[in-house]
Scaffold this motif. Structure first.
Motif, mmCIF file in Angstrom:
data_model
loop_
_atom_site.group_PDB
_atom_site.id
_atom_site.type_symbol
_atom_site.label_atom_id
_atom_site.label_comp_id
_atom_site.label_asym_id
_atom_site.label_seq_id
_atom_site.Cartn_x
_atom_site.Cartn_y
_atom_site.Cartn_z
ATOM 1 N N TYR A 269 0.831 -1.200 0.000
ATOM 2 C CA TYR A 269 0.000 0.000 0.000
ATOM 3 C C TYR A 269 0.867 1.252 0.000
ATOM 4 N N TYR A 270 0.609 2.121 -0.964
ATOM 5 C CA TYR A 270 1.265 3.431 -1.046
ATOM 6 C C TYR A 270 0.405 4.411 -0.250
ATOM 7 N N CYS A 271 0.880 4.817 0.931
ATOM 8 C CA CYS A 271 0.121 5.700 1.818
ATOM 9 C C CYS A 271 0.734 7.094 1.800
ATOM 10 N N HIS A 272 -0.125 8.115 1.721
ATOM 11 C CA HIS A 272 0.396 9.481 1.758
ATOM 12 C C HIS A 272 -0.612 10.426 2.401
ATOM 13 N N MET A 273 -0.064 11.529 2.887
ATOM 14 C CA MET A 273 -0.862 12.490 3.627
ATOM 15 C C MET A 273 -0.415 13.897 3.275
ATOM 16 N N THR A 274 -1.395 14.771 3.007
ATOM 17 C CA THR A 274 -1.132 16.195 2.854
ATOM 18 C C THR A 274 -2.147 16.942 3.713
ATOM 19 N N GLU A 275 -1.842 18.193 4.012
ATOM 20 C CA GLU A 275 -2.723 18.985 4.875
ATOM 21 C C GLU A 275 -3.965 19.486 4.146
ATOM 22 N N THR A 276 -4.012 19.352 2.832
ATOM 23 C CA THR A 276 -5.109 19.939 2.053
ATOM 24 C C THR A 276 -5.997 18.880 1.405
ATOM 25 N N THR A 277 -6.025 17.691 1.997
ATOM 26 C CA THR A 277 -6.845 16.595 1.470
ATOM 27 C C THR A 277 -8.180 16.544 2.200
ATOM 28 N N LYS A 278 -9.266 16.460 1.443
ATOM 29 C CA LYS A 278 -10.606 16.403 2.026
ATOM 30 C C LYS A 278 -11.334 15.153 1.519
ATOM 31 N N PRO A 279 -11.698 14.228 2.431
ATOM 32 C CA PRO A 279 -12.418 13.025 2.008
ATOM 33 C C PRO A 279 -13.940 13.214 2.051
ATOM 34 N N TYR A 280 -14.625 12.557 1.129
ATOM 35 C CA TYR A 280 -16.078 12.557 1.057
ATOM 36 C C TYR A 280 -16.570 11.133 0.879
ATOM 37 N N MET A 281 -17.816 10.885 1.286
ATOM 38 C CA MET A 281 -18.510 9.653 0.924
ATOM 39 C C MET A 281 -19.692 10.030 0.037
ATOM 40 N N VAL A 282 -19.788 9.359 -1.098
ATOM 41 C CA VAL A 282 -20.814 9.681 -2.080
ATOM 42 C C VAL A 282 -21.702 8.460 -2.299
ATOM 43 N N SER A 283 -22.997 8.650 -2.142
ATOM 44 C CA SER A 283 -23.965 7.590 -2.434
ATOM 45 C C SER A 283 -24.456 7.772 -3.862
ATOM 46 N N LEU A 284 -24.415 6.689 -4.634
ATOM 47 C CA LEU A 284 -24.821 6.749 -6.032
ATOM 48 C C LEU A 284 -25.772 5.610 -6.351
ATOM 49 N N VAL A 285 -26.712 5.893 -7.245
ATOM 50 C CA VAL A 285 -27.647 4.874 -7.725
ATOM 51 C C VAL A 285 -27.573 4.843 -9.238
ATOM 52 N N ALA A 286 -27.381 3.649 -9.791
ATOM 53 C CA ALA A 286 -27.241 3.491 -11.237
ATOM 54 C C ALA A 286 -28.604 3.360 -11.906
ATOM 55 N N ALA A 287 -28.601 3.483 -13.190
ATOM 56 C CA ALA A 287 -29.831 3.371 -13.958
ATOM 57 C C ALA A 287 -30.487 2.003 -13.779
ATOM 58 N N ASP A 288 -29.682 0.962 -13.543
ATOM 59 C CA ASP A 288 -30.245 -0.375 -13.350
ATOM 60 C C ASP A 288 -30.625 -0.654 -11.897
ATOM 61 N N GLY A 289 -30.499 0.371 -11.042
ATOM 62 C CA GLY A 289 -30.899 0.239 -9.641
ATOM 63 C C GLY A 289 -29.790 -0.171 -8.696
ATOM 64 N N SER A 290 -28.639 -0.568 -9.203
ATOM 65 C CA SER A 290 -27.526 -0.950 -8.331
ATOM 66 C C SER A 290 -26.955 0.267 -7.629
ATOM 67 N N LYS A 291 -26.374 0.037 -6.466
ATOM 68 C CA LYS A 291 -25.897 1.139 -5.636
ATOM 69 C C LYS A 291 -24.394 1.040 -5.382
ATOM 70 N N VAL A 292 -23.787 2.188 -5.194
ATOM 71 C CA VAL A 292 -22.370 2.282 -4.866
ATOM 72 C C VAL A 292 -22.191 3.291 -3.752
ATOM 73 N N LYS A 293 -21.399 2.942 -2.753
ATOM 74 C CA LYS A 293 -20.941 3.893 -1.739
ATOM 75 C C LYS A 293 -19.483 4.174 -2.059
ATOM 76 N N ALA A 294 -19.199 5.344 -2.598
ATOM 77 C CA ALA A 294 -17.866 5.623 -3.124
ATOM 78 C C ALA A 294 -17.119 6.631 -2.261
#
Length: 338
Positions: A269-294
């Protein structure tokens, strides 16, 4: 042709005088529980610790020997191939994509490298770059999420430490893993080592973890022991299709560490950290109804990145002008302090 590792079995021979056999994943799991008792282990880590048949640690006198095996033979079939997302941002239905499986080329998640001519191409094995202003419910994108297939297992720390991880030792490393010198696997492994050895950009703290224990140590040293992890979950493999953003949540944290799984015969695993990184969690629903938590990462300051980085070519922007965001493949991990 896709590069892949067919993992039949891992036989590790240690220089110890005890005639015992143990399973490599239990000590790593115990270390996690000891260091992070209040942090659930991500499923992708659990899966990475449990290679088919287990990791056998055997006593002997010949050093470490890891059998990667031959394509198409044996019960354990761990395929390193597609993983990530793609986006339709081009004219007339074409999608501009960035190759995650870099086949000997620099990873798009490493900031200091320029794009190669072959990395920017029309395919579906990609990491998506977009702007932070698009991170909102109601956004529509044509995407292709694929479940991760980089099944290289994480080795226990004592085993990983006994295997060299250096460009100078590449012939020995390839020999230990039974990888042909001129193969695509060898090229991928060499590129991973070079990326780990290269100096990070200004303001970036980086570290390559070759075991779960070393990744935990890096995260707890930088962020403390009260940690959460964030990662992408893909419900099922599917085709390129329209996705609706149904929810966007900024992950509260002062600092975050992103660990990208690299292409290697065992888990790196290549791990790195900067002071200006912002993480988000995005919920998505596809046209066929399948879901992704990205899991999505936004980089607020890209002024120190290579001006020819893939992200700038995809977005048609200059370094330092706008926050650059991207989704993470399923086998990458974000560490955040609670």
């Amino acid at each position: 042709m896709e590069s892949y590792f067919r993992l039949l079995s891992i036989f590790v021979v240690l220089f110890v005088g005890l005639g015992v056999t143990s399973h490599g994943d239990s000590s790593s799991e115990e270390y996690w529980k000891k260091m992070l008792p209040d942090t659930p282990m991500p499923k992708i880590i659990e899966d990475s610790l449990k290679s088919e048949g287990g990791t056998g640690v055997h006593v002997g006198s010949k050093g470490v020997d890891v059998d990667v095996g031959k394509p198409g033979k044996g019960p354990a079939d761990v395929h390193v191939g597609k993983g990530g997302t793609s986006v339709d941002v081009g004219p007339k239905g074409k999608h501009v994509s960035v190759d995650v499986h870099h086949k000997g080329k620099p990873s798009p998640f490493v900031y200091q490298y320029a794009a190669t001519k072959t990395q920017l191409q029309y395919n579906q094995s990609v990491a998506l770059f977009f702007q932070e202003k698009d991170l909102k419910p109601g956004t529509h994108m044509n995407l292709h999420f694929t479940k991760s297939t980089n099944g290289a297992p994480l080795l226990p720390r004592e085993v990983a430490k006994s295997i060299p991880f250096s460009s100078k030792k590449l012939p020995e490393i390839l020999s230990r893993f039974h990888v042909e010198t001129n193969s695509q696997q060898a090229q991928d492994m060499e590129e991973t080592i070079k990326e780990c050895e290269a100096k990070g950009i200004e303001g970036e703290d980086k570290y390559c973890a070759t075991s779960l224990e070393s990744m935990v140590d890096y995260a707890t040293t930088k962020l403390g022991k009260k940690l959460d992890t964030v990662s992408t979950y893909v419900e099922k493999d599917n085709k390129m299709q329209k996705y609706d953003f149904t929810g966007v949540k900024k992950v509260p944290c002062k600092r975050a560490i992103i660990c990208h799984k690299m292409f290697f015969a065992c888990g790196v695993y290549y791990c790195h950290m900067t002071e200006t990184t912002k993480p988000y969690m995005v919920s998505l629903v596809a046209a066929d109804g399948s879901k992704v938590k990205a899991a999505a990462i936004c980089h607020a300051d890209t002024s120190k990145w290579n001006p020819k980085h893939l992200a700038f070519q995809v977005l048609k922007v200059e370094p330092g002008t706008v926050p650059v965001c991207h989704f993470l493949p399923e086998d990458h991990i974000v560490w955040v302090s609670k």
